[in-house]
Design an enzyme around this catalytic site. Structure first.
Site, PDB file in Angstrom:
ATOM      1  N   SER A 269       0.995  -0.799   0.011  1.00 17.22           N
ATOM      2  CA  SER A 269       0.075   0.082   0.667  1.00 17.22           C
ATOM      3  C   SER A 269       0.879   1.501  -0.340  1.00 17.22           C
ATOM      4  O   SER A 269       1.024   1.542   0.852  1.00 17.22           O
ATOM      5  CB  SER A 269      -0.593   0.239   1.034  1.00 17.22           C
ATOM      6  OG  SER A 269      -0.137  -0.575   2.230  1.00 17.22           O
ATOM      7  N   CYS A 270       1.458   1.882  -1.611  1.00 15.35           N
ATOM      8  CA  CYS A 270       1.991   2.911  -1.093  1.00 15.35           C
ATOM      9  C   CYS A 270       1.231   3.919  -2.054  1.00 15.35           C
ATOM     10  O   CYS A 270       0.588   3.433  -2.893  1.00 15.35           O
ATOM     11  CB  CYS A 270       3.535   2.130  -1.704  1.00 15.35           C
ATOM     12  SG  CYS A 270       3.675   2.155  -3.226  1.00 15.35           S
ATOM     13  N   GLY A 271       2.333   5.275  -1.975  1.00 17.98           N
ATOM     14  CA  GLY A 271       1.322   6.386  -3.051  1.00 17.98           C
ATOM     15  C   GLY A 271       3.120   6.607  -3.706  1.00 17.98           C
ATOM     16  O   GLY A 271       3.410   5.470  -3.870  1.00 17.98           O
TER      17      GLY A 271
END
Lengths: 309, 309
Positions: free
Chosen positions: B149-151
């Protein structure tokens, strides 16, 4: 555990002598994880402990924190999953067959599907969350990393590559001397400037048949290193890379063979082992795949006619 | 090329002696690839040759086959990309600043953005396809593999993990003897049944602080091996895995640290190198990260108080 490995016959070079012998491949197959009837992730994995993989992935993503958050976890058995597109997989799919609540002993509790008629019967795991547990919202909370254009069974994945590539490699007449091929890993390593300082990088290099290095790229992700090669080739007007060899620093996965085929590269050489699906794709596409290319030997898994003495 | 590596001070154990010394980390950062204003892929990569990476990825996927298929390729400079969610990234985003047609010489043609005010200025590449080139249709043709879950900047990725985990590890009081830690890779390898036959598998194992192996999993994908451990822990009621050590066979990426933190594991030990973003996340989350754990030595990158003599 029966599908962890597969036997495969290879041509083996050791100290100048060729022989044929069986080799053991690690199995690589896609697994689709569905949550509440919606496709949530597809990963290329080694079969086995699939319920652990699906539920552990949901732990990683913060969706579940204990068995109380999962109502059921089971394999799906669509009627014709190979024909499904990703679009239809995003709809709830009626499932039947295998169904298992989380057992008390915590072990995978795998019931045979009612109609295990397709090879994908064990390549889709459906998780139903307990009442009150918020489903993942991939569009909002998470970014997606797109992988190779594959379906949920190996055959679909192979067919997608072979029907999509602009430059089929099967009839590429390139030949490379085995001594040249054996030298590529050292040539690659010698040019890896960042690896020597960090020990943390994969590398990919594209070579001419005479062993001349044309381009090398390093990256924390092996697929990225190969994509950077392909992008270099595109931007310098060298696509397709017919008549070239792609050398990679690590293992050969399905994804790397796919990228080679998509760029018209007829030979892929890896320092370590190939997976079962990498070999399958190489067989079907006509790509020569060599593995364990190190020092005094190599295994040629597919289309060995391109490797000459 | 300035961001390929980063210097970092580590505690180093060699032959029983501890010292402090600088180590060089390979940089790992997210790159978002947009096509026609829509987010198409996010990959964790080493910066550099980003236009090659983006265009090569589109070759891999069969979207483009030559420079004539790409109108422009450039870095985006959103005003506040770190604040963007994946949802908004799926909309066309007004961009300004860097803009570059594919140059004649085929090299990356990187213009500085007009306002290089954010750290993500170079973490989004926008590709505009030439007229008549069909854009990718991810919903129909391709499956997506969801990653951590990364931007699109490292900070976003770190924050997402630290605000999402149910079981922060910062105050976990576990301590492990360095001699115990040094023995884990061999214990892991000894139990790797499939690796010995194929050479093609990653492994992950969870150990008690006294060096007892509780669970081992093997997979072609290192993230899958760790997810299988987490799923085992969930299904056997062992979550969170406080007071345990996660040992992995290869390198330590951001994704592996993330998975450890999400499962409440306070220590991650890797046989090879960690990436910059793995170290950053370990620092912020309070996880002890050891790398190059082999034979007579190791590097402890973060929170070394858990490793005792």
């Amino acid at each position: 555990m029966g599908r962890l490995t597969r036997r495969y016959r290879v041509r083996r070079l050791r100290d100048g002598d060729w022989s044929e012998r069986p080799d053991t491949l690690v199995v690589e197959e896609p697994l689709e994880i569905r949550v509440g009837g919606r496709a949530y992730a597809v990963t290329m994995r080694t079969p086995g402990h699939d319920f652990d993989l699906a539920s552990g992935f949901l732990v990683s993503e913060g969706v579940v924190g204990g068995t109380q958050d999962i109502a059921t976890i089971r394999y799906c058995t669509d009627d014709s999953p190979c024909a499904r597109t990703a679009a239809t997989s995003l709809q709830a799919v009626a499932t039947g067959g295998a169904r298992a609540s989380l057992p008390e002993d915590g072990r995978d509790h795998i019931l045979p599907p009612a109609q295990p008629s397709t090879e994908t019967a064990y390549n889709i795991v459906e998780v139903t969350l307990a009442a009150g547990v918020a489903p993942p919202r991939p569009d909002i909370e998470r970014s997606v990393y797109t992988t190779s254009s594959c379906g949920v069974c190996g055959k679909t994945a192979l067919d997608a590559v072979n029907t999509t590539t602009r430059w089929p490699v099967a009839h590429d007449a390139t030949q490379v001397r085995s001594s040249t091929l054996l030298a590529l890993p050292d040539l690659l390593r010698a040019e890896q400037r960042v690896f020597s300082r960090t020990g943390g990088l994969h590398a990919a290099g594209v070579f001419a048949p005479d062993g001349r290095l044309l381009c090398l790229r390093e990256d924390v992700g092996r697929h990225n290193a190969v994509d950077k090669i392909l992008g270099w080739a595109l931007q310098t007007g060298r696509l397709p890379l017919r008549g070239h060899v792609l050398q990679v620093s690590g293992r050969a996965s399905f994804e790397l063979v796919q990228k080679a085929v998509m760029a018209g590269i007829p030979m892929l050489s890896a320092v370590s082992a190939p997976s079962s699906l990498a070999v399958d794709l190489a067989v079907e596409s006509g790509l020569t795949l060599a593995g364990f290319v190190r020092g005094n030997g190599m295994n040629v898994y597919t289309h060995p006619h391109r490797v000459v003495a």
